[in-house]
Design a protein around this motif. Structure first.
Motif, PDB file in Angstrom:
ATOM      1  N   LYS A  41      31.829  46.851  49.923  1.00  0.00           N
ATOM      2  CA  LYS A  41      32.548  47.227  51.149  1.00  0.00           C
ATOM      3  C   LYS A  41      33.971  47.703  50.842  1.00  0.00           C
ATOM      4  O   LYS A  41      34.390  48.779  51.275  1.00  0.00           O
ATOM      5  N   SER A  42      34.692  46.892  50.076  1.00  0.00           N
ATOM      6  CA  SER A  42      36.064  47.277  49.754  1.00  0.00           C
ATOM      7  C   SER A  42      36.094  48.535  48.900  1.00  0.00           C
ATOM      8  O   SER A  42      36.977  49.385  49.054  1.00  0.00           O
ATOM      9  N   THR A  43      35.125  48.645  48.018  1.00  0.00           N
ATOM     10  CA  THR A  43      35.058  49.843  47.184  1.00  0.00           C
ATOM     11  C   THR A  43      34.880  51.081  48.052  1.00  0.00           C
ATOM     12  O   THR A  43      35.504  52.118  47.812  1.00  0.00           O
TER      13      THR A  43
HETATM   14  N1  LIG Z   1      38.509  47.953  40.261  1.00  0.00           N
HETATM   15  C1  LIG Z   1      37.266  47.509  39.907  1.00  0.00           C
HETATM   16  N2  LIG Z   1      36.900  47.505  38.619  1.00  0.00           N
HETATM   17  C2  LIG Z   1      35.678  47.066  38.256  1.00  0.00           C
HETATM   18  N3  LIG Z   1      34.767  46.611  39.108  1.00  0.00           N
HETATM   19  C3  LIG Z   1      35.069  46.557  40.410  1.00  0.00           C
HETATM   20  C4  LIG Z   1      36.351  47.011  40.875  1.00  0.00           C
HETATM   21  N4  LIG Z   1      36.376  46.860  42.221  1.00  0.00           N
HETATM   22  C5  LIG Z   1      35.182  46.355  42.563  1.00  0.00           C
HETATM   23  N5  LIG Z   1      34.408  46.170  41.494  1.00  0.00           N
HETATM   24  C6  LIG Z   1      33.019  45.664  41.498  1.00  0.00           C
HETATM   25  O1  LIG Z   1      32.309  46.400  42.455  1.00  0.00           O
HETATM   26  C7  LIG Z   1      31.441  45.559  43.189  1.00  0.00           C
HETATM   27  C8  LIG Z   1      31.739  45.690  44.667  1.00  0.00           C
HETATM   28  O2  LIG Z   1      33.002  45.078  44.931  1.00  0.00           O
HETATM   29  P1  LIG Z   1      33.726  45.144  46.332  1.00  0.00           P
HETATM   30  O3  LIG Z   1      35.055  44.540  46.173  1.00  0.00           O
HETATM   31  O4  LIG Z   1      33.661  46.509  46.861  1.00  0.00           O
HETATM   32  O5  LIG Z   1      32.808  44.200  47.220  1.00  0.00           O
HETATM   33  P2  LIG Z   1      33.020  43.699  48.697  1.00  0.00           P
HETATM   34  O6  LIG Z   1      31.815  44.064  49.440  1.00  0.00           O
HETATM   35  O7  LIG Z   1      34.307  44.151  49.222  1.00  0.00           O
HETATM   36  O8  LIG Z   1      33.023  42.135  48.498  1.00  0.00           O
HETATM   37  P3  LIG Z   1      33.893  40.992  49.239  1.00  0.00           P
HETATM   38  O9  LIG Z   1      33.143  40.613  50.447  1.00  0.00           O
HETATM   39  O10 LIG Z   1      33.935  39.899  48.236  1.00  0.00           O
HETATM   40  O11 LIG Z   1      35.214  41.565  49.516  1.00  0.00           O
HETATM   41  C9  LIG Z   1      31.628  44.166  42.644  1.00  0.00           C
HETATM   42  O12 LIG Z   1      30.615  43.912  41.711  1.00  0.00           O
HETATM   43  C10 LIG Z   1      32.961  44.217  41.969  1.00  0.00           C
HETATM   44  O13 LIG Z   1      33.007  43.333  40.881  1.00  0.00           O
END
Ligand SMILES: Nc1ncnc2c1ncn2[C@@H]1O[C@H](COP(=O)(O)OP(=O)(O)OP(=O)(O)O)[C@@H](O)[C@H]1O
Ligand SMILES: [Mg+2]
Lengths: 241, 320
Positions: A41-43
């Protein structure tokens, strides 16, 4: 349609954080994004707002291709976002926090002062005007972060887990503010939240992300009856127990 | 005026400036006037440095180089072509701005922290070599002499007031930059880089702007300095001026205005009056710096904050 991602993928080395994500956000709606931890999601936010560029795919905002633009250029076009880990400018006053958004994102010159005052008033932050951002509680910090975004005059506001860490009353108050921004300013809102209940409550439409892929999009009641979504969420429930 | 309106800092600044303005007519010792001029110049070098390092968070170590470039260009032009020193000083500022922005500013955008420090240090460090290689124009290790003064028949008092005005003007410009949108951008970038960028701050543009401002202003200061002294040599680029300027910033308070000016007061006057102590001079100065930093890591500006809080407490206890 205000925002569209077309087959957007993002890989960090071997980790595929986003796989062919297609998403369309309509003008004026509140669009929710949910999914378990690590779903991407954050990505997705980072890729849209220009913090990272996607590995492949295309992102279109108000008809313009913004895939390769820098974060500040994307902001100038009218898109602002908050961060999951609350960000403010701790050494600046609340007023100056908004001034950053209004000065650099807003491009409004003489209207600046007025815009800041209005935004402070709109979010009931006027009494915090001169407080230092480092002295605020979590709820107010999140409001200020959002206010700085609004001060840019954005037409699309993206909120990354704004409710995390808030109490029940604060969550309701915050969602009220989000509705007010959406209703009053007509700002389109994209909101991430991994607790479904709050998101169902506020969203017009929502999207579920799991392991980097979209598994379901639609109206909240449809989405929460989708068997794949139930599986993902039940699965997560079991893991955490 | 009530006791609570009493702002001792404003009064101290006004009295200080008044004293400087009246010194030549009150007492007017030419030697002490010379020290004052050195103070004006070094306060500007250190204040510009502080703008780059303390406010913009760019670890530039080459500022004495920017100063020397402005000085050399202006001195060479005035001496070789007989142009008006005023125009030469301006051109020196431009020369410093262009070379620094090009060779340090632009590459620095791609680097961070310590690497910018190395790059800027290397930049300043190549200057003595360049100077010895271009001996015929720059005078090499012997330096450049008989640089024309700002105007014929200039006296110490004239120089004093010219440099005092320069001091006031450039400090005002620095103050304005700090309080402009550029200053705001730097605080924002320092506090939270990602958030600042997503709010529309163009990091590269702001960094290049501050490099251009600082190198221009430092270069101009260099120009005024050489036309006052009448000569300049590579010793300007030696380690001592460099360390003293850094000490001015540290002592004053990094990232605080006008910290570097206060630091310059102590260092320039301390350095002169401690000459009595002979070789012990630098050791004594070092000890003083250590003592200040030890008790007030934020330098003299933190000391002033401390006095302020004391006065604040006094006022509240009187009021109750
Ligand atoms: N800057 C980065 N470098 C390497 N891997 C990353 C980076 N940012 C995110 N990831 C990886 O990408 C995947 C998705 O991460 P993301 O932060 O987008 O998830 P999310 O849905 O926001 O989770 P949460 O609910 O914990 O916030 C994860 O496996 C994370 O480890
Ligand atoms: Mg996240």
């Amino acid at each position: 349609m205000i925002l569209e991602t077309k087959k957007v993928s993002k890989a960090f080395g071997r980790i595929e954080a986003l796989i062919d994500v297609n998403m369309t956000v309509r003008k004026g709606e509140i669009f929710g994004i949910a999914g378990p931890n690590g779903a991407g999601k954050s990505t997705l936010f980072n890729v849209i707002s220009g913090t990272f560029s996607p590995s492949s795919g295309q992102i279109v905002f108000e008809g313009k291709d913004i895939t390769k633009l820098n974060a500040h250029r994307i902001c100038h076009l009218g898109l602002a976002r908050t961060f999951q880990i609350p960000q403010t400018f701790p050494t600046l006053s609340v007023y100056d926090n908004l001034r950053v958004g209004a000065t650099f994102g807003g491009k409004i010159g003489r209207e600046l002062e007025k815009r800041i005052q209005e935004t402070l008033g709109f979010l009931n932050l006027t009494s915090f005007r001169d407080a230092l951002a480092s002295n605020l509680d979590l709820y107010t910090t999140k409001l200020v972060m959002m206010a700085a975004c609004l001060a840019t005059g954005c037409r699309l506001l993206m909120l990354d887990e704004p409710l995390a860490g808030l109490s029940m009353t604060e969550i309701n108050a915050f969602l009220e503010v989000v509705r007010k921004i959406n209703g009053g300013h007509g700002t389109t809102v994209l909101i991430i939240e991994h607790i479904l209940d709050s998101l169902i409550d506020v969203s017009d439409r929502m999207l579920i992300l799991h392991n980097g892929a979209v598994i379901c999009v639609g109206e909240p009641n449809e989405v929460c009856q989708d068997p794949k979504v139930i599986e993902v969420y039940l699965g997560e429930g079991e893991d955490s127990q | 005026m009530k006791l609570t309106d009493f702002n001792w800092k404003k009064i101290a600044i006004i009295l200080g400036l008044l004293f400087i303005a009246l010194y030549p007519v009150m007492h007017g010792d030419t030697y002490i006037m010379h020290i004052f001029i050195l103070f004006f110049v070094w306060a500007l070098v250190a204040s510009n440095w502080n703008l780059l390092m303390g406010y913009a968070g760019i670890f530039s170590l080459g500022n004495i180089g920017y100063f020397a470039i402005g000085g050399y260009i202006s001195g060479i032009l005035a001496k070789s072509f007989g142009w008006s020193p005023w125009i030469c000083i301006f051109l020196g500022g431009i020369g410093s701005m262009v070379s620094v922005t090009l060779f340090v500013g632009l590459p620095a955008l791609r680097l961070s922290g310590i690497y910018i420090a190395l790059l800027s240090l290397i930049f300043a460090d190549t200057l003595p070599t360049i100077l010895t290689q271009t001996r015929s124009v720059t005078g090499g290790a012997m330096g450049l002499h008989d640089i024309p003064p700002l105007f014929e028949g200039i006296t110490r008092i004239h120089s004093y007031y010219i440099n005092f005005v320069l001091f006031l003007v450039i400090l005002t410009i620095i103050y304005k930059i700090i309080h402009s949108s550029t200053g705001l951008a730097f605080v924002a970038l320092r506090d939270s880089k990602d958030f600042a960028k997503t709010l529309g701050v163009n990091e590269y543009k702001e960094k290049i702007k501050v490099f251009a401002y600082v190198s221009f202003l430092t270069g101009i200061t260099g120009g005024f300095y050489v036309h006052y002294l009448g000569d300049i040599s590579p010793t300007t680029l030696a380690i001592e001026p460099f360390l003293l300027a850094i000490a001015m910033m540290e002592m004053g308070g990094i990232g605080r205005f006008p910290g570097a000016v206060l630091g310059a007061v102590i260092i320039v006057f301390g350095n002169e009056f401690l000459r009595l102590a002979g070789t012990l001079r630098l050791a004594l100065l070092g000890a003083l710096i250590c003592a200040i930093i030890l008790f007030f890591p934020g330098g003299l500006m933190q000391f002033i904050d401390w006095i302020d809080s004391r006065i604040g407490r006094l006022k509240t206890s009187k009021a109750t």
